[in-house]
Design a protein around this motif. Structure first.
Motif, mmCIF file in Angstrom:
data_model
loop_
_atom_site.group_PDB
_atom_site.id
_atom_site.type_symbol
_atom_site.label_atom_id
_atom_site.label_comp_id
_atom_site.label_asym_id
_atom_site.label_seq_id
_atom_site.Cartn_x
_atom_site.Cartn_y
_atom_site.Cartn_z
ATOM 1 N N SER A 106 0.819 -1.397 0.172
ATOM 2 C CA SER A 106 -0.150 0.144 0.155
ATOM 3 C C SER A 106 1.398 1.841 -0.363
ATOM 4 O O SER A 106 0.565 2.807 -0.467
ATOM 5 C CB SER A 106 -0.904 -0.119 1.108
ATOM 6 O OG SER A 106 -0.158 0.059 2.854
ATOM 7 N N GLU A 134 -10.851 1.205 -1.353
ATOM 8 C CA GLU A 134 -10.229 0.805 -1.513
ATOM 9 C C GLU A 134 -10.857 -0.210 -0.319
ATOM 10 O O GLU A 134 -11.169 0.090 0.653
ATOM 11 C CB GLU A 134 -8.544 0.325 -0.989
ATOM 12 C CG GLU A 134 -8.194 1.936 -2.361
ATOM 13 C CD GLU A 134 -8.497 3.459 -1.662
ATOM 14 O OE1 GLU A 134 -8.721 3.787 -2.483
ATOM 15 O OE2 GLU A 134 -8.465 3.608 -0.056
ATOM 16 N N GLU A 149 -6.098 -6.035 -2.486
ATOM 17 C CA GLU A 149 -6.685 -4.824 -1.512
ATOM 18 C C GLU A 149 -7.705 -4.826 -3.712
ATOM 19 O O GLU A 149 -7.420 -4.516 -4.085
ATOM 20 C CB GLU A 149 -6.236 -4.146 -1.344
ATOM 21 C CG GLU A 149 -5.678 -2.812 -2.524
ATOM 22 C CD GLU A 149 -4.531 -1.531 -1.711
ATOM 23 O OE1 GLU A 149 -5.587 -0.415 -1.474
ATOM 24 O OE2 GLU A 149 -4.054 -1.801 -1.262
ATOM 25 N N ILE A 151 -9.682 -1.715 -5.487
ATOM 26 C CA ILE A 151 -9.121 -0.180 -5.320
ATOM 27 C C ILE A 151 -10.342 0.303 -6.907
ATOM 28 O O ILE A 151 -10.938 -0.226 -7.924
ATOM 29 C CB ILE A 151 -8.462 0.113 -6.251
ATOM 30 C CG1 ILE A 151 -7.133 0.017 -6.064
ATOM 31 C CG2 ILE A 151 -8.116 1.868 -6.457
ATOM 32 C CD1 ILE A 151 -5.803 0.540 -6.056
#
Length: 158
Positions: A106, A134, A149, A151
């Motif tokens: 990140s 996110e 993750e 987005i």
């Protein structure tokens, strides 16, 4: 990296927020405060966390790292009843999003550079004036190169 174009259904969120800029980044403090109290939210819809940014309509047109925006640390709930003291609610409106499935740290911002300087200008979409967020699920590990993750970037057709 090609995104999946998805129609988001309205979501109800509960969490904490702060005004910040990229220069005065308060993400760590916000999430630390929220994580210490998330157990107070009794009616979560999932175990995912949602990191959301609400930008002023002129934020990207006149971009500077000192421009402010509102950052949220939140979770999804079925409704806005029983909000813990010191937390707020937000309704994330439905609409089309480009969803990027990102794997990496990140701390690496190159994915956002790619989205805004390569993918978006060469796509059939424009940035829409809705929150960006996110989804931090079970595979999310802060600052880990193996973290995963989603987005979500709000879009509309050109």
């Amino acid at each position: 990296m090609e995104p999946q174009i998805t129609e988001l259904k309205e979501k109800h969120l509960v969490g904490m927020h702060t005004t910040m800029s990229l220069v005065q980044n308060k993400t760590f403090e916000l999430w630390g405060k929220f994580r210490s109290r998330v157990h107070e939210i009794e009616n979560r819809s999932s175990s995912d966390f949602i990191s959301m940014q609400v930008y002023d309509p002129s934020y990207f047109a006149n971009f500077k790292p000192t421009n402010t925006f509102v950052k949220w640390a939140s979770v999804e709930v079925p409704d806005h009843e029983n909000i813990p003291y010191g937390m707020d609610s937000f309704t994330l409106k439905s609409g089309p999003y480009a969803v990027f499935h990102y794997k990496g740290s990140s701390a690496d911002t190159s994915i956002f550079q790619y989205i805004f300087t390569e993918w978006l200008p060469n796509s059939k979409y424009l940035l829409d004036d809705r929150p960006h967020f996110e989804v931090l699920g079970d595979k999310y590990k802060n600052n880990d190169p193996n973290s995963e993750e989603e987005i979500w970037i709000p879009i509309k057709e050109k």
